[in-house]
Design a protein around this motif. Structure first.
Motif, PDB file in Angstrom:
ATOM      1  N   ALA A 165      32.987   6.203  65.196  1.00 19.05           N
ATOM      2  CA  ALA A 165      34.089   5.752  64.346  1.00 19.05           C
ATOM      3  C   ALA A 165      35.189   6.801  64.281  1.00 19.05           C
ATOM      4  N   ALA A 166      34.823   8.069  64.481  1.00 14.16           N
ATOM      5  CA  ALA A 166      35.819   9.153  64.462  1.00 14.16           C
ATOM      6  C   ALA A 166      36.811   9.041  65.607  1.00 14.16           C
ATOM      7  N   ALA A 167      36.503   8.235  66.623  1.00 11.58           N
ATOM      8  CA  ALA A 167      37.429   8.015  67.729  1.00 11.58           C
ATOM      9  C   ALA A 167      38.465   6.949  67.402  1.00 11.58           C
ATOM     10  N   LEU A 168      38.255   6.224  66.317  1.00 17.30           N
ATOM     11  CA  LEU A 168      39.100   5.078  65.997  1.00 17.30           C
ATOM     12  C   LEU A 168      39.940   5.281  64.743  1.00 17.30           C
ATOM     13  N   MET A 169      39.762   6.408  64.068  1.00 14.68           N
ATOM     14  CA  MET A 169      40.492   6.659  62.829  1.00 14.68           C
ATOM     15  C   MET A 169      40.790   8.150  62.726  1.00 14.68           C
ATOM     16  N   SER A 180      36.526  13.921  72.411  1.00 14.48           N
ATOM     17  CA  SER A 180      35.521  13.523  73.403  1.00 14.48           C
ATOM     18  C   SER A 180      35.110  12.070  73.231  1.00 14.48           C
ATOM     19  N   LYS A 181      34.968  11.643  71.982  1.00 14.91           N
ATOM     20  CA  LYS A 181      34.520  10.270  71.734  1.00 14.91           C
ATOM     21  C   LYS A 181      35.617   9.245  72.025  1.00 14.91           C
ATOM     22  N   ALA A 182      36.864   9.627  71.813  1.00 12.87           N
ATOM     23  CA  ALA A 182      37.963   8.739  72.197  1.00 12.87           C
ATOM     24  C   ALA A 182      38.049   8.619  73.714  1.00 12.87           C
ATOM     25  N   ALA A 183      37.796   9.721  74.409  1.00 11.39           N
ATOM     26  CA  ALA A 183      37.817   9.685  75.873  1.00 11.39           C
ATOM     27  C   ALA A 183      36.730   8.764  76.416  1.00 11.39           C
ATOM     28  N   ALA A 204      31.187  -0.321  74.587  1.00  8.96           N
ATOM     29  CA  ALA A 204      31.010   0.893  73.788  1.00  8.96           C
ATOM     30  C   ALA A 204      30.679   0.545  72.347  1.00  8.96           C
ATOM     31  N   LEU A 205      29.912   1.427  71.725  1.00  6.03           N
ATOM     32  CA  LEU A 205      29.660   1.362  70.291  1.00  6.03           C
ATOM     33  C   LEU A 205      30.329   2.554  69.628  1.00  6.03           C
ATOM     34  N   ALA A 206      30.908   2.319  68.457  1.00  6.88           N
ATOM     35  CA  ALA A 206      31.542   3.398  67.682  1.00  6.88           C
ATOM     36  C   ALA A 206      30.928   3.391  66.281  1.00  6.88           C
ATOM     37  N   PRO A 207      29.722   3.935  66.148  1.00  2.01           N
ATOM     38  CA  PRO A 207      29.013   3.849  64.863  1.00  2.01           C
ATOM     39  C   PRO A 207      29.654   4.711  63.782  1.00  2.01           C
ATOM     40  N   GLY A 208      29.367   4.318  62.542  1.00  2.00           N
ATOM     41  CA  GLY A 208      29.767   5.106  61.387  1.00  2.00           C
ATOM     42  C   GLY A 208      28.580   5.863  60.831  1.00  2.00           C
ATOM     43  N   ILE A 261      32.646  -1.981  69.822  1.00  2.00           N
ATOM     44  CA  ILE A 261      32.097  -2.552  68.602  1.00  2.00           C
ATOM     45  C   ILE A 261      31.763  -1.399  67.656  1.00  2.00           C
ATOM     46  N   SER A 262      32.207  -1.503  66.409  1.00  2.00           N
ATOM     47  CA  SER A 262      32.025  -0.405  65.456  1.00  2.00           C
ATOM     48  C   SER A 262      31.116  -0.815  64.305  1.00  2.00           C
ATOM     49  N   PRO A 263      29.808  -0.570  64.442  1.00  2.00           N
ATOM     50  CA  PRO A 263      28.892  -0.806  63.329  1.00  2.00           C
ATOM     51  C   PRO A 263      29.061   0.323  62.306  1.00  2.00           C
ATOM     52  N   SER A 264      29.956   0.107  61.341  1.00  4.40           N
ATOM     53  CA  SER A 264      30.346   1.194  60.441  1.00  4.40           C
ATOM     54  C   SER A 264      30.442   0.736  58.996  1.00  4.40           C
ATOM     55  N   GLY A 265      29.804  -0.365  58.676  1.00  2.00           N
ATOM     56  CA  GLY A 265      29.833  -0.845  57.291  1.00  2.00           C
ATOM     57  C   GLY A 265      31.222  -1.202  56.811  1.00  2.00           C
TER      58      GLY A 265
END
Length: 270
Positions: A165-169, A180-183, A204-208, A261-265
């Motif tokens: 999630a840190a790659a998306l906000m 690195s995670k955005a890359a 890709a998954l972008a977990p919280g 997909i961001s499973p981040s609540g």
């Protein structure tokens, strides 16, 4: 079982989300190759999993990655699914402790109505930045590159890359992690376009906030604060994330590629 006779490769498989993913595929009948840097942790985590093969190596080492996939090729000659779950949020213990301390200072300042402006960028060394990029980004690329010939030989398959999630906000933290995670997301989209004609889907998954040992390294009060930022105010179990990976890798996810997909609540909403 949905993945009977499938061959799956999971990095970061000794703990947390990677271990949950490895176990989930194994429960569904797959042969699972699990990679992690700690041989002892892998052996302990894979105990009792008769179709799980532990492979201890550093994914930042491209030669070691190639050797691991050569083992898969020798054993099976193909691959169905690659899951890149390995990753770090700090290059070493000292950097992690410094990050946790800075985060807690900010949390206390907020509680007391004070302003606290963290300073990260100017304190990041070349070596620390390079190490995190080599694990989170280079390691993901190395495994993807090694897996592609086996996935093509299989006639198609699936790749799931773990971002954050840190790659998306916007998040104030040492820049090597969100960078690195955005890359990884850019790598995912490129690979999705290039590999689609070969029947290979890449997502890709972008977990919280996931209840893993890495997440729990922070102070409990600070963890509760982070969870409170989410509309769904709880952490997710690693097994919940594993079920999402199985969806993306299986027939139910056959129309998904190039997605994040961001499973981040609800922390990230797109």
């Amino acid at each position: 079982m949905k993945f009977a006779h499938h061959v799956v490769f999971v990095t970061g498989a000794a703990s947390g989300m990677g271990l949950a993913v490895a176990r989930a595929f194994h429960e569904e009948g797959a042969v699972v190759y699990g990679a992690d840097i700690s041989a002892e942790s892998l052996e302990n985590s894979f105990e009792g999993l008769e179709r799980a093969v532990p492979l201890a190596f550093d994914i930042a080492d491209s030669r070691a990655v190639d050797e691991a996939f050569a083992r898969v090729e020798a054993d099976h000659g193909r691959l169905d699914t690659l899951v890149n779950a390995a990753g770090v949020n700090a290059p070493n213990r000292a950097a992690l402790e410094a990050l946790n301390e800075e985060n807690y200072k900010g949390f206390l300042a907020m509680k007391e109505g004070r302003r606290h402006d963290p300073e990260f960028i100017e304190h990041v060394t070349d070596e620390d930045f390079d190490r995190v990029l080599r694990i989170n980004l280079y390691g993901t690329f190395y495994t993807l590159r090694a897996a592609v010939p086996l996935l093509k030989r299989n006639g198609g398959g699936a790749v799931v890359n773990f971002s954050s999630a840190a790659a998306l906000m916007g998040v104030a933290m040492p820049p090597y992690y969100p960078a690195s995670k955005a890359a990884v997301l850019g790598l995912t989209r490129e690979a999705a376009v290039e590999l689609a004609p070969f029947g290979i889907r890449v997502n890709a998954l972008a977990p919280g906030a996931i209840d893993t040992p890495l997440f729990r390294q922070s102070d409990d009060e600070f963890v509760d604060f982070l969870v409170g930022l989410q509309p769904i105010r709880r952490t997710a179990a690693p097994e919940e994330i594993a079920r999402t990976v199985l969806f993306l890798a299986g027939e139910d996810g056959a129309y998904y590629t190039g997605q994040t997909i961001s499973p981040s609540g609800g922390l990230v909403m797109q």
